[in-house]
Motif scaffolding. Structure first.
Motif, PDB file in Angstrom:
ATOM      1  N   ALA A 283       0.615  -1.206  -0.043  1.00  0.00           N
ATOM      2  CA  ALA A 283       0.124  -0.025   0.064  1.00  0.00           C
ATOM      3  C   ALA A 283       0.923   1.255  -0.083  1.00  0.00           C
ATOM      4  N   LEU A 284       2.141   1.298   0.581  1.00  0.00           N
ATOM      5  CA  LEU A 284       2.731   2.309   0.719  1.00  0.00           C
ATOM      6  C   LEU A 284       4.019   2.416  -0.334  1.00  0.00           C
ATOM      7  N   THR A 285       3.891   1.422  -1.137  1.00  0.00           N
ATOM      8  CA  THR A 285       4.948   1.557  -2.222  1.00  0.00           C
ATOM      9  C   THR A 285       4.694   2.698  -3.139  1.00  0.00           C
ATOM     10  N   PRO A 286       5.538   3.570  -3.489  1.00  0.00           N
ATOM     11  CA  PRO A 286       5.439   4.843  -4.482  1.00  0.00           C
ATOM     12  C   PRO A 286       5.077   4.159  -5.745  1.00  0.00           C
TER      13      PRO A 286
ATOM     14  N   LEU B  18       5.206  -9.900  -2.456  1.00  0.00           N
ATOM     15  CA  LEU B  18       6.173  -9.152  -1.982  1.00  0.00           C
ATOM     16  C   LEU B  18       7.505 -10.019  -2.377  1.00  0.00           C
ATOM     17  N   GLY B  19       7.407 -11.185  -2.418  1.00  0.00           N
ATOM     18  CA  GLY B  19       8.574 -12.207  -2.635  1.00  0.00           C
ATOM     19  C   GLY B  19       8.814 -12.534  -4.095  1.00  0.00           C
ATOM     20  N   ALA B  20       8.039 -11.802  -5.076  1.00  0.00           N
ATOM     21  CA  ALA B  20       8.117 -12.112  -6.545  1.00  0.00           C
ATOM     22  C   ALA B  20       9.272 -11.386  -7.049  1.00  0.00           C
ATOM     23  N   ARG B  21       9.616 -12.069  -8.012  1.00  0.00           N
ATOM     24  CA  ARG B  21      10.932 -11.177  -8.807  1.00  0.00           C
ATOM     25  C   ARG B  21      10.335 -10.120  -9.881  1.00  0.00           C
TER      26      ARG B  21
ATOM     27  N   ALA C 213      10.219  -0.033  -7.663  1.00  0.00           N
ATOM     28  CA  ALA C 213      10.202   0.368  -6.480  1.00  0.00           C
ATOM     29  C   ALA C 213       9.890  -0.402  -5.417  1.00  0.00           C
ATOM     30  N   LEU C 214       9.063  -1.486  -5.746  1.00  0.00           N
ATOM     31  CA  LEU C 214       8.992  -2.741  -4.820  1.00  0.00           C
ATOM     32  C   LEU C 214      10.276  -3.388  -4.655  1.00  0.00           C
ATOM     33  N   ILE C 215      10.854  -3.830  -5.650  1.00  0.00           N
ATOM     34  CA  ILE C 215      12.031  -4.532  -5.397  1.00  0.00           C
ATOM     35  C   ILE C 215      13.125  -3.897  -4.714  1.00  0.00           C
ATOM     36  N   ALA C 216      13.365  -2.251  -4.890  1.00  0.00           N
ATOM     37  CA  ALA C 216      14.335  -1.552  -4.262  1.00  0.00           C
ATOM     38  C   ALA C 216      13.766  -1.652  -2.724  1.00  0.00           C
ATOM     39  N   GLY C 217      12.467  -1.731  -2.423  1.00  0.00           N
ATOM     40  CA  GLY C 217      12.251  -1.556  -0.958  1.00  0.00           C
ATOM     41  C   GLY C 217      11.948  -0.166  -0.759  1.00  0.00           C
TER      42      GLY C 217
END
Length: 370
Positions: A12-15, A36-39, A54-58
């Protein structure tokens, strides 16, 4: 916080992801944790390359940590996700429901039937009285009153409902850690204790104009109907009413004087098919009787009193005219609103009557003429 709930929060908070992207990932992967664990290559087809990066980079790490600290350190704070058992069914049935809401207050209010009461920020004294009175009686009848914590009608609706077991829910257009406008901060604190506050926006989000229509869709979506107390033709309350109608909910409006610009939005709604409302029974005839509130969860609180009109502050017209509104009113009521003696009010009325601004009516009442 368990791992799956933290994964919802992270998504929800991922830009760049947003509610639509979050729901796409949940649908594609079955859970937030798996998504969240996907490539990156698995994520990009669903949410695009930038959001996947953005999701992969945290990118949400700091926001998530701040949210967890707020949840741990704030009394009555919790997260509400679309998969929770007490996520309101009315809202879940709408197009694009918010998948995650920050919440603070009485969680059990999510289970009450809900009715939106909205209106103008620049309300007349009569409009404020109507908002308080209707909200108080509707909350006593078992409806939790939903509004937006704005100045004017919204604030009056919250104040009127707070003393009843069904109480009131504020859906705000800022982060839940910010109360806007600042003048409603004390009311917000009472809502956090005796009512409920909801927001879909990240902590720290300020008052941005484009967020308030998003807030309005939640107000409309939560409710079985929307009562507009006062509204100009440009009022954001008409947006809420339109969204309610599009969701198949009842739209109701209180009529007013033809001379009151804050009644024209209500008159337009009535012309377009909204139910004309004169009494609380009119509202209940449209939305139905709510189940009796559960006495054992009623909060302890005292009745809130209407705020008096501040004489002259921010008004381009005589304070007595502002206090009169556009409906007939007696001297005793004006004395309470203005915090003046009856003699002082009579003297002011006489002057305005000589100027052609006020007319006397049978029964000792008066009404403004312009």
């Amino acid at each position: 916080m368990d791992a799956e709930r933290r994964a919802w929060l992270t998504l929800a908070l991922t830009p760049g992801l947003g509610p639509v992207g979050l729901l796409k990932l949940i649908g594609a992967f079955g859970s937030a944790g798996v998504a969240l664990g996907a490539r990156r290559a698995q994520l990009a087809p669903h949410i695009g390359e930038e959001a996947a990066d953005a999701l992969i980079a945290g990118a949400a790490k700091e926001r998530v940590e701040a949210a967890e600290a707020w949840l741990d350190g704030t009394q009555g704070a919790f997260l509400l996700t679309l998969l929770d058992d007490d996520y309101p069914a009315q809202l879940a049935e709408t197009h694009g429901p918010p998948p995650l809401l920050f919440a603070r207050g009485r969680r059990e209010l999510l289970g009450f039937p809900k009715l939106a009461v909205v209106g103008s920020r620049n309300a007349t004294p009569q409009g404020l009285d109507n908002a308080r009175a209707f909200s108080r009686e509707l909350a006593k009848a078992g409806y939790s009153i939903v509004s937006g914590l704005a100045s004017g009608i919204d604030a009056a609706a919250h104040e009127g409902a707070l003393a009843a077991p069904a109480s009131t829910i504020a859906v705000i257009g800022t982060g839940i850690d910010r109360i806007y406008p600042a003048r409603n901060r004390e009311l917000g604190l009472r809502l956090a204790e005796h009512g409920l506050i909801l927001s879909e926006f990240p902590l720290g989000t300020g008052a941005l104009a484009h967020n308030f229509p998003r807030r309005n869709r939640i107000i409309a979506g939560l409710s079985v109907g929307c009562l507009v107390v006062e509204a100009s033709v440009e009022s954001g309350s008409l947006i809420t009413a339109r969204l309610a109608a599009e969701a198949g909910r009842e739209v109701l409006a209180i009529p007013g004087s033809i001379h009151n610009p804050q009644s024209r939005g209500c008159h337009r709604l009535i012309k377009d098919g909204a139910k004309l409302v004169e009494t609380v029974d009119d509202v209940l005839a449209e939305v139905g009787r709510a189940p009796a509130p559960l006495a054992h969860i009623a909060p302890e609180k005292t009745e809130t009193r209407p705020q008096a009109v501040e004489r002259g502050e921010g008004l381009a017209e005589p304070p007595l005219l502002a206090a009169m509104g556009y409906d007939p009113v007696d001297v005793d009521t004006l004395s309470v609103r203005l915090k003046l003696t009856a003699g002082e009010v009579y003297a002011m009325l006489l002057e305005l009557e000589l100027e052609g601004c006020v007319a006397g009516l049978p029964g000792g009442r008066f009404q403004r003429l312009s």
